[in-house]
Scaffold this motif. Structure first.
Motif, short mmCIF file in Angstrom:
data_model
loop_
_atom_site.label_atom_id
_atom_site.label_comp_id
_atom_site.label_asym_id
_atom_site.label_seq_id
_atom_site.Cartn_x
_atom_site.Cartn_y
_atom_site.Cartn_z
N UNK A 57 47.63 37.77 30.46
CA UNK A 57 47.41 37.55 31.89
C UNK A 57 47.21 36.07 32.19
N UNK A 58 47.92 35.58 33.20
CA UNK A 58 47.80 34.18 33.60
C UNK A 58 46.83 34.01 34.78
N UNK A 59 46.42 35.13 35.37
CA UNK A 59 45.50 35.10 36.51
C UNK A 59 44.35 36.07 36.23
N UNK A 60 43.16 35.77 36.73
CA UNK A 60 42.03 36.67 36.47
C UNK A 60 42.21 38.03 37.14
N UNK A 61 41.71 39.07 36.48
CA UNK A 61 41.74 40.40 37.07
C UNK A 61 40.85 40.41 38.31
N UNK A 62 41.32 41.08 39.34
CA UNK A 62 40.52 41.26 40.56
C UNK A 62 39.97 42.69 40.57
N UNK A 63 38.81 42.82 41.16
CA UNK A 63 38.17 44.14 41.25
C UNK A 63 37.95 44.48 42.72
N UNK A 64 38.16 45.75 43.03
CA UNK A 64 38.02 46.15 44.43
C UNK A 64 36.57 46.46 44.74
N UNK A 65 36.12 46.05 45.93
CA UNK A 65 34.74 46.22 46.33
C UNK A 65 34.59 47.28 47.43
N UNK A 66 33.38 47.74 47.60
CA UNK A 66 33.10 48.75 48.63
C UNK A 66 33.27 48.20 50.04
N UNK A 67 33.30 46.87 50.20
CA UNK A 67 33.47 46.28 51.52
C UNK A 67 34.94 46.19 51.93
N UNK A 68 35.84 46.66 51.06
CA UNK A 68 37.25 46.68 51.41
C UNK A 68 38.03 45.45 51.00
N UNK A 69 37.47 44.64 50.10
CA UNK A 69 38.17 43.43 49.67
C UNK A 69 38.12 43.25 48.16
N UNK A 70 38.87 42.27 47.69
CA UNK A 70 38.94 41.96 46.26
C UNK A 70 37.89 40.92 45.88
N UNK A 71 37.52 40.92 44.59
CA UNK A 71 36.58 39.93 44.08
C UNK A 71 36.85 39.70 42.60
N UNK A 72 36.43 38.55 42.11
CA UNK A 72 36.53 38.26 40.68
C UNK A 72 35.53 39.09 39.90
N UNK A 73 35.79 39.25 38.60
CA UNK A 73 34.92 40.04 37.75
C UNK A 73 33.49 39.54 37.72
N UNK A 74 33.31 38.21 37.74
CA UNK A 74 31.96 37.66 37.70
C UNK A 74 31.16 38.09 38.93
N UNK A 75 31.83 38.10 40.08
CA UNK A 75 31.16 38.51 41.32
C UNK A 75 30.76 39.97 41.23
N UNK A 76 31.65 40.81 40.73
CA UNK A 76 31.38 42.25 40.64
C UNK A 76 30.25 42.53 39.65
N UNK A 77 30.22 41.82 38.52
CA UNK A 77 29.15 42.07 37.55
C UNK A 77 27.81 41.56 38.05
N UNK A 78 27.82 40.46 38.82
CA UNK A 78 26.57 39.95 39.39
C UNK A 78 26.12 40.76 40.59
N UNK A 79 27.08 41.21 41.39
CA UNK A 79 26.78 41.98 42.60
C UNK A 79 27.38 43.39 42.44
#
Length: 708
Positions: free
Chosen positions: A240-262
């Motif tokens: 992978x050349x780009x970081x995996x994005x994770x879907x959030x309950x607010x309806x948007x994407x976020x980086x893994x670090x954001x999801x693990x912290x929040x």
């Protein structure tokens, strides 16, 4: 799309869905059974399936994807099963039990039920440690923090093997220094622990909500951290050349670090993408009032979009735990393909909420399940092809389905297997209709003014029956319906929420400047975070909201406004928006009453390139796709009639057919009840209409116009 592919992955309770889009407009869907005890295994299996069917290796897909997006139920499952991390709470002394007192009442719906049991505490009493400190409501310090109390708590947590710590003090949002210093001590004494600071995660007024949100986040953080680390490492291995994005309950994407912290933002990430997908599917018809129904193997999820905006909830009790952060409103109930039929103490048939899931699954899966499920009923009724689901990779055993229904339901009730199966079908439909009413009628919306959108692999078998019960005459079902949430992920934007407390009256130049400074500061942070993520200013948009109330009210309501400079003159504009929202919610407003703000929030979105829409070639007529007929039951009598079965892959744009009929797609089956007409649009969406329901609705609308 900047590169060749975009990959969306939605992990559900029974199936994990994969959507692979390419830059030329090709969109494909793939499904594998979920592996709840080893979530990454399902992703490996799914990529192996894509390789098997397309010849494109996992390495080729991932290394040539501009976005790989993951929606996960890991956090949700941990909260449901109470299998989160061992968590400790550091609170203001005397407030250790606020999460158990719960504002003095049970959740709505059970407030006056003496037999309703208390919620399981995510932090047991002995791991809730009090600290001598006190800040009062004007933000001043009444009692300085005793650092030795924090150290004592850390020593106790270390001895107890605590993995995660939440810190939440009274009025910390107005004076966060105490929490920040406590956090420094925890990091010093417990360097390996996951730490959640309430005033940083959820900087909003209301202590109970903030504390509960912080605890849920802390409880899930180690689980999400391990999951994110495993997924990120796997995708890096694939190039992978780009970081995996994770879907959030607010309806948007976020980086893994954001999801693990929040981690609290990832609780309901899967179905939260449904509104975005629904708007995209309905775009050719211009529909923006949409109710989306997603029936999978385990649950039934409903979301509602009004005027192109999804319902967003804040400060709700989710799985019995108060969560303050904004979440796309998803009404969920146990009504999936695996929902189990049973007979209650009064001798009445019931469906769910217990589910056979994917292990062992419905009886017809042949994996050891013996309980009759919705899927078994649909198979006995003739709606499903016995050759199997998911393109035949999951064969179905009719004899096992009939045996389960006969043994557990038909014989005890003294009815035929077919009547019992149709009863199961009807009951589960009624359960789903009641849930649809909760997100529509109970919020002041008439469902007949909405389009019904089918999502999930099992919804197609029920969609016309649900529409008939609700009086909805127009239904849309995409060829990608069984993976609609995964599709919603690949067309969604990066989105972050930034919050701040703002306890002030909405009047005067000082109040205006305070609000303007708060919004400006929050949005500067958002722009900086998105710039670091590679978004230019042209790709960033902002939405603002304020939690407001009339002075003297206990509860506030959220009011959305456009971003503009807040001046004393523009305060009237904000007040007018509040009055209008209050009237919409509660049928009245008080234009002459004073208004106050409690909290403010800015939602910052970074817009990503959208893949091209699917394009279907013109058809040769529905007759060319006719596979034959199959006996099907469409009434309580349980009598089967030969019904046409069409191959969805052979239907083209413009092809039209009428019910009763069944359309078999690779990953879903659409049951067309009598009275419905179906046309396939060139965007790969089936348009289902019922003229009788339109005629029934017309007198109602004319009467409403006359009364208006």
């Amino acid at each position: 799309m900047r590169t060749q592919y975009r990959l969306g992955i939605d992990a559900g309770g029974t199936f994990t869905d994969f959507i692979l889009a390419d830059k030329d407009g090709g969109v494909q869907i793939f499904k594998v059974l979920s592996t709840p005890n080893e979530p990454t295994k399902a992703i490996r299996n799914g990529l192996a399936l894509i390789t098997e069917e397309t010849g494109i290796t996992a390495e080729e897909i991932v290394s040539n994807s501009d976005l790989c997006i993951n929606g996960t139920t890991v956090g949700l499952n941990a909260l449901i099963t109470h299998n989160g991390a061992k968590t400790g709470l550091i609170a203001t002394r005397g407030h250790e039990d606020s999460i158990e007192i719960r504002l003095g009442h049970k959740e709505d719906g059970y407030r006056y039920d003496p037999d309703y049991p208390p919620a399981t505490m995510l932090v047991p009493r002995h791991l809730r440690r009090g600290v001598s400190e006190r800040v009062i409501s004007d933000g001043s310090v009444k009692t300085p923090m005793n650092e030795d109390d924090v150290r004592d708590a850390c020593r106790y947590f270390l001895a107890e093997g605590v993995e995660s710590v939440a810190i939440s003090f009274v009025w910390s949002v107005l004076h966060p220094e105490h929490e920040n210093r406590a956090a420094e001590i925890v990091r010093e004494m417990m360097p390996g622990v996951r730490l959640t600071v309430g005033s940083q995660l959820y900087p909003q007024v209301r202590e109970y909500t903030r504390t509960s949100t912080a605890i849920v986040n802390a409880y899930l953080a180690p689980i999400l951290q391990r999951y994110v680390d495993a997924i990120d490492a796997y995708f890096r291995e694939l190039g992978s050349k780009h970081p995996v994005r994770y879907f959030q309950s607010n309806g948007g994407l976020a980086l893994g670090k954001v999801v693990s912290d929040q981690s609290v933002y990832a609780i309901n990430s899967g179905p939260a993408s449904a509104p975005q997908a629904a708007l995209d599917v309905a775009a050719p018809w211009g529909d923006k009032n949409i109710i989306t129904c997603d029936m999978g193997g385990t649950s039934f999820d409903i979301t509602l979009t009004k005027d192109g905006k999804a319902n967003v909830n804040k400060n709700i009790d989710f799985l019995r735990y108060r969560i303050g952060i904004p979440m796309i409103q998803v009404e969920t109930l146990g009504a999936g393909g695996g929902s189990i039929g049973w007979i209650d103490s009064m001798g009445l048939m019931q469906m769910g909420p217990q589910s056979a899931g994917s292990e062992p699954g419905p009886a017809c899966y042949g994996q050891g399940g013996e309980e009759p499920t919705t899927t078994d009923a649909n198979l006995v009724l003739g709606y499903l092809n016995a050759d199997g689901l998911v393109g035949g990779r999951l064969p179905l055993d009719v004899d096992k389905a009939r045996k389960a229904i006969k043994t557990r339901l038909a014989d005890p009730l003294g009815i035929s297997v077919e009547k019992a199966a149709y009863g199961m079908f009807t009951i589960v439909n009624n359960n789903m209709v009641n849930a649809i009413r909760r997100v529509s009628v109970e919020r002041g919306y008439d469902p007949r003014d909405f389009v019904l959108m089918g999502a999930g692999g099992a919804t197609g078998a029920h969609i016309t029956a649900l529409a008939r019960e609700m009086g909805i005459h127009k239904v849309l079902v995409s060829k990608l319906a069984s993976g609609l949430c995964a599709y919603g992920q690949i067309i969604s934007d990066v989105k972050y929420n930034y919050m701040a407390p703002a306890p002030l009256r909405l009047e005067g130049a000082t109040a205006a400047k305070t609000l303007d400074d708060l919004f400006t500061g929050l949005e500067a942070r958002g722009r900086e975070d998105l710039a670091d993520d590679g978004f230019s200013e042209e790709r960033i948009s902002i939405r603002r909201s304020l939690d407001m109330r009339y002075v003297g009210q206990v509860h506030e309501c959220t009011v959305e406004i456009d971003p503009f400079e807040v001046t004393e003159a523009s305060l009237g504009q904000i007040r007018a928006a509040f009055h209008a929202r209050h009237k919409e919610l509660y049928t009245y407003d008080e234009p002459h009453s004073a208004v106050e703000v409690v909290n403010v929030e800015s939602t910052i979105a970074g817009h990503v390139d959208k893949p091209q829409r699917m394009k279907i070639a013109a058809g040769k007529g529905a007759e060319s796709a006719l596979k034959g007929t199959r006996p099907m039951v469409f009434s309580t009598e349980g009598t089967a009639h030969a019904t046409p079965v069409y191959d969805g892959s052979a239907l083209g744009a413009g092809d039209t057919l009428a019910g009763p009929a069944v359309i078999e797609e690779v990953t879903t089956t659409i049951v067309i009840e009598p009275g419905w007409k179906v046309t396939l649009h060139d965007s790969g969406v089936y348009l289902l209409t019922n003229g009788a329901l339109v005629s029934a609705a017309k007198p109602r609308r004319e009467k409403a116009l006359v009364e208006a």
